[in-house]
Design an enzyme around this catalytic site. Structure first.
Site, mmCIF file in Angstrom:
data_model
loop_
_atom_site.group_PDB
_atom_site.id
_atom_site.type_symbol
_atom_site.label_atom_id
_atom_site.label_comp_id
_atom_site.label_asym_id
_atom_site.label_seq_id
_atom_site.Cartn_x
_atom_site.Cartn_y
_atom_site.Cartn_z
ATOM 1 N N HIS A 76 -0.672 2.612 -2.367
ATOM 2 C CA HIS A 76 -1.405 3.458 -1.417
ATOM 3 C C HIS A 76 -2.836 2.974 -1.333
ATOM 4 O O HIS A 76 -3.404 2.552 -2.338
ATOM 5 C CB HIS A 76 -1.383 4.928 -1.873
ATOM 6 C CG HIS A 76 -1.665 5.882 -0.766
ATOM 7 N ND1 HIS A 76 -2.948 6.193 -0.370
ATOM 8 C CD2 HIS A 76 -0.827 6.569 0.044
ATOM 9 C CE1 HIS A 76 -2.889 7.044 0.635
ATOM 10 N NE2 HIS A 76 -1.618 7.293 0.922
ATOM 11 N N ASP A 89 6.396 8.718 0.329
ATOM 12 C CA ASP A 89 7.654 8.297 0.942
ATOM 13 C C ASP A 89 8.739 7.952 -0.068
ATOM 14 O O ASP A 89 9.875 7.703 0.322
ATOM 15 C CB ASP A 89 7.407 7.083 1.855
ATOM 16 C CG ASP A 89 6.662 7.472 3.129
ATOM 17 O OD1 ASP A 89 6.901 8.594 3.617
ATOM 18 O OD2 ASP A 89 5.851 6.678 3.623
HETATM 19 C C1 SDX Z 1 2.033 6.566 3.920
HETATM 20 O O1 SDX Z 1 -2.858 6.375 4.292
HETATM 21 C C2 SDX Z 1 -2.157 7.400 4.079
HETATM 22 O O2 SDX Z 1 -2.688 8.426 3.692
HETATM 23 C C3 SDX Z 1 -0.686 7.254 4.387
HETATM 24 C C4 SDX Z 1 0.254 8.387 3.921
HETATM 25 C C5 SDX Z 1 0.028 9.653 4.720
HETATM 26 O O3 SDX Z 1 0.329 10.746 4.213
HETATM 27 O O4 SDX Z 1 -0.378 9.566 5.886
HETATM 28 O O5 SDX Z 1 0.067 8.663 2.546
HETATM 29 C C6 SDX Z 1 1.736 8.010 4.181
HETATM 30 O O6 SDX Z 1 1.906 5.771 4.828
HETATM 31 C C7 SDX Z 1 2.454 6.135 2.542
HETATM 32 C C8 SDX Z 1 2.581 4.626 2.381
HETATM 33 C C9 SDX Z 1 4.004 4.164 2.797
HETATM 34 N N1 SDX Z 1 4.143 2.717 2.768
HETATM 35 C C10 SDX Z 1 4.891 2.069 1.858
HETATM 36 O O7 SDX Z 1 5.445 2.642 0.941
HETATM 37 C C11 SDX Z 1 4.998 0.593 2.071
HETATM 38 C C12 SDX Z 1 4.732 -0.129 0.772
HETATM 39 N N2 SDX Z 1 3.337 0.010 0.432
HETATM 40 C C13 SDX Z 1 2.412 -0.988 0.782
HETATM 41 O O8 SDX Z 1 2.717 -1.849 1.815
HETATM 42 C C14 SDX Z 1 0.943 -0.673 0.596
HETATM 43 O O9 SDX Z 1 0.780 -0.195 -0.688
HETATM 44 C C15 SDX Z 1 0.238 0.247 1.613
HETATM 45 C C16 SDX Z 1 0.501 -0.173 3.050
HETATM 46 C C17 SDX Z 1 0.707 1.677 1.429
HETATM 47 C C18 SDX Z 1 -1.276 0.167 1.336
HETATM 48 O O10 SDX Z 1 -1.746 -1.076 1.737
HETATM 49 P P1 SDX Z 1 -3.182 -1.661 1.333
HETATM 50 O O11 SDX Z 1 -4.093 -0.609 0.886
HETATM 51 O O12 SDX Z 1 -3.606 -2.515 2.480
HETATM 52 O O13 SDX Z 1 -2.865 -2.568 0.076
HETATM 53 P P2 SDX Z 1 -2.427 -4.090 0.086
HETATM 54 O O14 SDX Z 1 -1.173 -4.270 0.880
HETATM 55 O O15 SDX Z 1 -3.618 -4.909 0.513
HETATM 56 O O16 SDX Z 1 -2.113 -4.344 -1.422
HETATM 57 C C19 SDX Z 1 -3.136 -4.460 -2.418
HETATM 58 C C20 SDX Z 1 -2.517 -5.100 -3.632
HETATM 59 C C21 SDX Z 1 -1.825 -6.420 -3.301
HETATM 60 O O17 SDX Z 1 -1.854 -7.203 -4.484
HETATM 61 P P3 SDX Z 1 -2.863 -8.448 -4.592
HETATM 62 O O18 SDX Z 1 -2.533 -9.390 -3.448
HETATM 63 O O19 SDX Z 1 -4.235 -7.875 -4.471
HETATM 64 O O20 SDX Z 1 -2.545 -9.044 -5.933
HETATM 65 O O21 SDX Z 1 -1.475 -4.257 -4.161
HETATM 66 C C22 SDX Z 1 -0.201 -4.901 -4.021
HETATM 67 C C23 SDX Z 1 -0.419 -6.013 -2.995
HETATM 68 O O22 SDX Z 1 0.496 -7.021 -3.135
HETATM 69 N N3 SDX Z 1 0.731 -3.899 -3.498
HETATM 70 C C24 SDX Z 1 2.043 -3.913 -3.700
HETATM 71 C C25 SDX Z 1 2.553 -2.786 -3.045
HETATM 72 N N4 SDX Z 1 1.540 -2.131 -2.459
HETATM 73 C C26 SDX Z 1 0.430 -2.826 -2.732
HETATM 74 N N5 SDX Z 1 2.833 -4.756 -4.367
HETATM 75 C C27 SDX Z 1 4.157 -4.482 -4.361
HETATM 76 N N6 SDX Z 1 4.713 -3.418 -3.726
HETATM 77 C C28 SDX Z 1 3.927 -2.543 -3.081
HETATM 78 N N7 SDX Z 1 4.467 -1.505 -2.452
#
Ligand code: SDX
Length: 392
Positions: A260, A314
């Site tokens: 998140h 989720d």
């Molecule tokens: C919702 O924003 C809100 O408030 C949203 C929400 C709401 O109520 O409205 O809470 C609802 O959208 C929940 C999120 C649902 N999405 C997912 O479950 C999809 C999987 N999650 C990710 O794609 C991600 O964590 C996000 C999209 C939720 C957040 O993205 P960010 O903040 O842009 O983070 P990022 O993708 O840049 O990741 C930062 C780091 C990375 O590692 P490094 O490259 O820095 O080493 O964290 C890692 C990422 O690889 N990472 C994950 C991960 N999420 C982040 N690694 C593996 N699996 C994951 N799910």
């Protein structure tokens, strides 16, 4: 003046808001200052929607009047149902919802954004009709006629009834209502921001909600609840969890339902949703995927917990909806039914202090490029232009 570029606008304040508050380090979520745990325990979705939109908890009379208005406006025009009959059955229900929400603007086209009566009317209409539209498309795509809302059933029980044509079990209806409360609002997430940008142009509220629905559907946002179930299906058994996680880590693919932008601990909504799933399992039997989900949470915690990657809202919601007998591709439309409350609260707040959203950009293309006549252009020219653009 151009500031520093922040990909995804991370940490950039885009509004002043008094609707909700998140502390991502402590795992705290409040709507209008009230903790989400309290609202889940004592409130109902409609009372919470009122709180979000009007800023205060309603009195008994105010809530009764609000519920009555919503009940009165639940029906949708037969032309909207007929329009849905032209949608392909194979189409995603989120796309059907986005189109239907936009279509409401055709029927209620008068726009009077300074008038509190108009605002209340639009709020009531959207909260009342969105669930009916989701349920109608579900029945239409199965080849059935939509059922009319039942005035003797409350908001959540009526939605479950319209979906399945059966009166729901009281525990199922209450759990579903809590799910709606939990998803109703979450500061400036992507879909809410989309609603605010659309609202800032002073367009109609149906366009505001339609744009937010479109934004919510993506797998990085609300669409993740559906993807979680697909992932659990793919994993198939607890024994396969380590290999699945290893593959994700090696290919750097995202594990759905985890991570998140704001929470660096387990999302408080995920904790409540997990408890709700367990309550349902006690009464209706355990879900085969629950053990896989628990094993995955443990494994992700061990591998990625230090990076602040934990279950988000989720991750467990799909297990609750599955137990309620809801088809997987309706999970995100259900998120939308609930989030309409938050979107409308932000719409109203935006209108009160409006200025059109118009951020800036840092231009990375070239300047003063020559126009090469079409018969003189070569592939090499095009590549050189692209390379020059990328390098600048
Ligand atoms: C919702 O924003 C809100 O408030 C949203 C929400 C709401 O109520 O409205 O809470 C609802 O959208 C929940 C999120 C649902 N999405 C997912 O479950 C999809 C999987 N999650 C990710 O794609 C991600 O964590 C996000 C999209 C939720 C957040 O993205 P960010 O903040 O842009 O983070 P990022 O993708 O840049 O990741 C930062 C780091 C990375 O590692 P490094 O490259 O820095 O080493 O964290 C890692 C990422 O690889 N990472 C994950 C991960 N999420 C982040 N690694 C593996 N699996 C994951 N799910």
């Amino acid at each position: 003046m151009v500031g520093e570029f922040k990909p995804g606008l991370e940490g950039v304040p885009a509004a002043l808001s008094s609707i909700s508050y998140v502390d991502g380090r402590e795992g705290i979520l409040e709507y209008r200052g009230i903790r989400i745990e309290e609202l889940a325990k004592y409130s109902t979705f409609l009372e919470t929607a009122y709180l979000l939109i009007w800023g205060v908890l309603p009195t008994q009379e105010e809530l009764a009047a609000f519920e009555h208005e919503i009940r009165y406006h639940r029906r949708i025009k037969y032309r909207i149902r007929d329009m849905m009959k032209c949608f392909p059955e194979s189409g995603h229900p989120m796309d059907a919802l986005q189109a239907s929400a936009a279509a409401l603007g055709l029927f209620y086209s008068r726009r009077d954004l300074q008038n509190p009566e108009y605002i209340r009317g639009a709020v009531v209409r959207l909260l009342a009709k969105i669930p009916t539209m989701v349920a109608a498309f579900q029945l239409i795509r199965k080849g059935n006629d939509p059922v009319s809302p039942r005035d003797d059933l409350d908001y959540s029980a009526n939605f479950l009834y319209m979906l399945s044509e059966k009166e729901p079990d009281p525990l199922a209806a209450r759990v579903f209502d809590i799910c709606l409360t939990l998803h109703a609002e979450h500061t400036i997430n992507a879909s809410t921001f989309s609603a605010m940008v659309t609202a800032s142009t002073l367009t109609d509220p149906y366009a505001v909600i339609a744009s937010a629905v479109g934004t919510l559907g993506g797998p990085l946002h609300g669409g993740a609840n559906e993807e979680v179930i697909t992932m659990l299906e793919e994993i198939g058994s607890v024994e396969n969890v380590p290999a699945y996680l290893e593959k994700c880590l090696q290919t750097k693919s995202k594990i759905m339902g985890f991570g998140h932008r704001v929470y660096k601990v387990k999302d408080p909504r995920a904790t409540i949703l997990q408890q709700l799933a367990e309550q349902l399992f006690e009464k209706f039997g355990r879900d085969e995927y629950y053990d896989i989900a628990i094993a995955l949470e443990k494994a992700v915690e061990a591998e990625l917990g230090h990076k602040g990657i934990h279950p988000n809202v989720d991750f467990y919601s799909g297990l609750v909806y599955r137990k309620l007998g809801i088809p997987t591709d309706l999970f995100t439309p259900i998120f939308a039914i609930s989030r309409v409350a938050g979107w409308l609260a932000h719409w109203k707040e935006q209108l009160a202090e409006n200025r059109i959203y118009r951020p800036t950009q840092i231009y990375t293309g070239q300047r003063n490029a020559p126009y090469i006549e079409i018969d003189k252009r070569t592939a090499a020219d095009t590549e050189a232009l692209i390379a020059a653009g990328a390098a600048s």
